[in-house]
Design a protein around this motif. Structure first.
Motif, PDB file in Angstrom:
ATOM      1  N   SER A 171      39.346  35.835  24.892  1.00  0.00           N
ATOM      2  CA  SER A 171      39.649  34.956  26.022  1.00  0.00           C
ATOM      3  C   SER A 171      38.591  33.867  26.049  1.00  0.00           C
ATOM      4  O   SER A 171      37.392  34.160  26.044  1.00  0.00           O
ATOM      5  N   GLY A 172      39.019  32.629  26.046  1.00  0.00           N
ATOM      6  CA  GLY A 172      38.071  31.531  26.032  1.00  0.00           C
ATOM      7  C   GLY A 172      37.262  31.526  24.752  1.00  0.00           C
ATOM      8  O   GLY A 172      37.793  31.566  23.651  1.00  0.00           O
ATOM      9  N   ASP A 173      35.937  31.500  24.897  1.00  0.00           N
ATOM     10  CA  ASP A 173      35.030  31.497  23.746  1.00  0.00           C
ATOM     11  C   ASP A 173      34.469  32.883  23.452  1.00  0.00           C
ATOM     12  O   ASP A 173      33.512  33.022  22.686  1.00  0.00           O
ATOM     13  N   LYS A 174      35.017  33.905  24.059  1.00  0.00           N
ATOM     14  CA  LYS A 174      34.537  35.256  23.815  1.00  0.00           C
ATOM     15  C   LYS A 174      34.862  35.663  22.382  1.00  0.00           C
ATOM     16  O   LYS A 174      35.977  35.477  21.908  1.00  0.00           O
ATOM     17  N   LEU A 175      33.852  36.205  21.681  1.00  0.00           N
ATOM     18  CA  LEU A 175      34.043  36.583  20.285  1.00  0.00           C
ATOM     19  C   LEU A 175      35.062  37.702  20.165  1.00  0.00           C
ATOM     20  O   LEU A 175      35.113  38.616  20.982  1.00  0.00           O
ATOM     21  N   GLY A 176      35.886  37.614  19.136  1.00  0.00           N
ATOM     22  CA  GLY A 176      36.886  38.640  18.885  1.00  0.00           C
ATOM     23  C   GLY A 176      36.841  39.085  17.440  1.00  0.00           C
ATOM     24  O   GLY A 176      35.766  39.132  16.827  1.00  0.00           O
ATOM     25  N   LEU A 177      37.990  39.406  16.875  1.00  0.00           N
ATOM     26  CA  LEU A 177      38.061  39.829  15.482  1.00  0.00           C
ATOM     27  C   LEU A 177      37.839  38.629  14.580  1.00  0.00           C
ATOM     28  O   LEU A 177      38.410  37.562  14.776  1.00  0.00           O
ATOM     29  N   LYS A 178      36.994  38.822  13.564  1.00  0.00           N
ATOM     30  CA  LYS A 178      36.634  37.713  12.680  1.00  0.00           C
ATOM     31  C   LYS A 178      36.507  38.231  11.256  1.00  0.00           C
ATOM     32  O   LYS A 178      36.027  39.343  11.026  1.00  0.00           O
ATOM     33  N   GLY A 179      36.939  37.429  10.289  1.00  0.00           N
ATOM     34  CA  GLY A 179      36.792  37.807   8.893  1.00  0.00           C
ATOM     35  C   GLY A 179      37.589  36.903   7.979  1.00  0.00           C
ATOM     36  O   GLY A 179      38.251  35.957   8.417  1.00  0.00           O
ATOM     37  N   GLN A 180      37.524  37.221   6.696  1.00  0.00           N
ATOM     38  CA  GLN A 180      38.259  36.477   5.680  1.00  0.00           C
ATOM     39  C   GLN A 180      39.600  37.154   5.411  1.00  0.00           C
ATOM     40  O   GLN A 180      39.677  38.372   5.272  1.00  0.00           O
ATOM     41  N   VAL A 181      40.658  36.359   5.330  1.00  0.00           N
ATOM     42  CA  VAL A 181      41.995  36.889   5.068  1.00  0.00           C
ATOM     43  C   VAL A 181      42.074  37.274   3.588  1.00  0.00           C
ATOM     44  O   VAL A 181      41.997  36.417   2.705  1.00  0.00           O
ATOM     45  N   VAL A 182      42.183  38.567   3.315  1.00  0.00           N
ATOM     46  CA  VAL A 182      42.240  39.045   1.935  1.00  0.00           C
ATOM     47  C   VAL A 182      43.633  39.551   1.548  1.00  0.00           C
ATOM     48  O   VAL A 182      43.917  39.741   0.368  1.00  0.00           O
ATOM     49  N   ASP A 183      44.506  39.782   2.535  1.00  0.00           N
ATOM     50  CA  ASP A 183      45.851  40.251   2.216  1.00  0.00           C
ATOM     51  C   ASP A 183      46.757  40.023   3.421  1.00  0.00           C
ATOM     52  O   ASP A 183      46.325  40.150   4.575  1.00  0.00           O
ATOM     53  N   ILE A 184      48.022  39.673   3.135  1.00  0.00           N
ATOM     54  CA  ILE A 184      49.040  39.521   4.167  1.00  0.00           C
ATOM     55  C   ILE A 184      50.284  40.259   3.690  1.00  0.00           C
ATOM     56  O   ILE A 184      50.871  39.891   2.676  1.00  0.00           O
ATOM     57  N   ASN A 185      50.663  41.322   4.408  1.00  0.00           N
ATOM     58  CA  ASN A 185      51.890  42.035   4.057  1.00  0.00           C
ATOM     59  C   ASN A 185      52.869  41.969   5.225  1.00  0.00           C
ATOM     60  O   ASN A 185      52.666  41.207   6.165  1.00  0.00           O
ATOM     61  N   LEU A 186      53.921  42.742   5.170  1.00  0.00           N
ATOM     62  CA  LEU A 186      54.975  42.647   6.173  1.00  0.00           C
ATOM     63  C   LEU A 186      54.524  43.085   7.557  1.00  0.00           C
ATOM     64  O   LEU A 186      55.110  42.657   8.559  1.00  0.00           O
ATOM     65  N   ILE A 187      53.516  43.930   7.647  1.00  0.00           N
ATOM     66  CA  ILE A 187      53.107  44.472   8.939  1.00  0.00           C
ATOM     67  C   ILE A 187      51.715  43.992   9.338  1.00  0.00           C
ATOM     68  O   ILE A 187      51.493  43.602  10.484  1.00  0.00           O
ATOM     69  N   TYR A 188      50.769  44.000   8.414  1.00  0.00           N
ATOM     70  CA  TYR A 188      49.372  43.728   8.746  1.00  0.00           C
ATOM     71  C   TYR A 188      48.836  42.535   7.961  1.00  0.00           C
ATOM     72  O   TYR A 188      49.292  42.223   6.855  1.00  0.00           O
ATOM     73  N   THR A 189      47.831  41.901   8.557  1.00  0.00           N
ATOM     74  CA  THR A 189      46.966  40.957   7.860  1.00  0.00           C
ATOM     75  C   THR A 189      45.586  41.599   7.766  1.00  0.00           C
ATOM     76  O   THR A 189      45.028  42.029   8.775  1.00  0.00           O
ATOM     77  N   THR A 190      45.059  41.689   6.557  1.00  0.00           N
ATOM     78  CA  THR A 190      43.779  42.357   6.331  1.00  0.00           C
ATOM     79  C   THR A 190      42.656  41.331   6.348  1.00  0.00           C
ATOM     80  O   THR A 190      42.695  40.344   5.607  1.00  0.00           O
ATOM     81  N   LEU A 191      41.652  41.579   7.203  1.00  0.00           N
ATOM     82  CA  LEU A 191      40.479  40.721   7.313  1.00  0.00           C
ATOM     83  C   LEU A 191      39.258  41.472   6.812  1.00  0.00           C
ATOM     84  O   LEU A 191      39.060  42.635   7.163  1.00  0.00           O
TER      85      LEU A 191
END
Length: 203
Positions: free
Chosen positions: A139-159
Motif C-alpha cells: 500500500s503506497g510506498d510500503k515495501l512488498g514482494l521484490k525480486g527478479q522474474v525468473v519464470d512465468i507459467n500458467l499459475i505462478y510467476t517466480t521471483l
C-alpha cells in the motif's frame, strides 16, 4: 425433394435401392464428421498464429486446442445422434446437465482459471518480462514482494530475491490486484536502484 428421390432411385442399380436411406444417412454422418475436422483444423491454425504473434506459452495453446476440439467434436456427436433419431429432448437434457456440471466445476476452479487468464494478460499487455526486476507494493510506498522474474507459467510467476537468492512463487492474479514497480536494473537492498545511487554520488 420428394420428386428428386425417385429420379435418384432410377439412377441407382437395383441392389442399391433398398439401401438408399442407409446411404443417405452415411453421407450425412460423413459430411458432419468432415465439417468438424475442417473446423478443428482452422481453429488450430488460428491458435498457432495467435501464439506466434503474442508469444503465448505452449501450455496455454495446447489447452486452447484441446478445449476447442472437445467442443467441436461434442457438437458433431450431438448432430450425428440427432440423425439417428435420438430425441431432441434427450439431447437438450444431456446438454443442460453437462452445462450445470461444467458451471459448478468452473466456480470451483475459479482461482486457477483466474491465474490462467492473468497469465494471458501478462503475455499480451507486457507489464513486465522475463528477467525484469519488479516489486509488488502492499500500500503506497510500503515495501512488498521484490525480486527478479525468473519464470512465468500458467499459475505462478517466480521471483528470485536479491538479498538471499530465495525464490518466491507469486500467483499471477496478484499482479493485477496491487501496484507493480518495475526497475530498469537490479535494485539495491536499500530499495534504491544503482542508477539512482550513482546519480546521487555524482552530486
Amino acid at each position: 425433394m420428394s420428386e428428386r428421390i425417385p429420379r435418384i432411385m432410377q439412377l441407382l442399380p437395383d441392389w442399391a435401392e433398398p439401401w438408399l436411406e442407409v446411404i443417405e444417412l452415411g453421407l450425412q454422418i460423413t459430411l458432419i464428421a468432415f465439417g468438424a475436422w475442417v473446423l478443428n483444423v482452422l481453429f488450430r491454425r488460428l491458435i498457432r498464429r495467435l501464439g506466434a504473434s503474442y508469444s503465448l506459452p505452449a501450455e496455454l495453446m495446447m489447452g486452447a486446442r484441446r478445449v476447442i476440439g472437445l467442443v467441436i467434436y461434442a457438437g458433431a456427436t450431438l448432430l450425428i445422434l440427432d440423425r439417428f433419431g435420438v430425441s431432441g429432448t434427450v439431447l437438450w437434457t444431456a446438454f443442460t446437465g453437462f452445462a450445470a456440471v461444467a458451471a459448478v466445476a468452473f466456480f470451483a476452479a475459479w482461482s486457477v482459471l483466474s491465474n490462467i487468464f492473468c497469465t494471458l494478460l501478462i503475455f499480451t499487455t507486457r507489464p513486465f518480462r522475463l528477467h525484469d526486476h519488479v516489486e509488488l507494493l502492499e500500500s503506497g510506498d510500503k515495501l512488498g514482494l521484490k525480486g527478479q522474474v525468473v519464470d512465468i507459467n500458467l499459475i505462478y510467476t517466480t521471483l528470485r530475491e536479491e538479498a538471499d537468492g530465495q525464490v518466491l512463487q507469486v500467483p499471477n492474479n496478484l499482479f493485477f490486484q496491487r501496484v507493480v514497480r518495475r526497475f530498469r536494473s537490479a535494485p539495491s537492498r536499500t530499495g534504491v536502484s544503482p542508477d539512482t545511487a550513482a546519480s546521487a554520488d555524482g552530486r
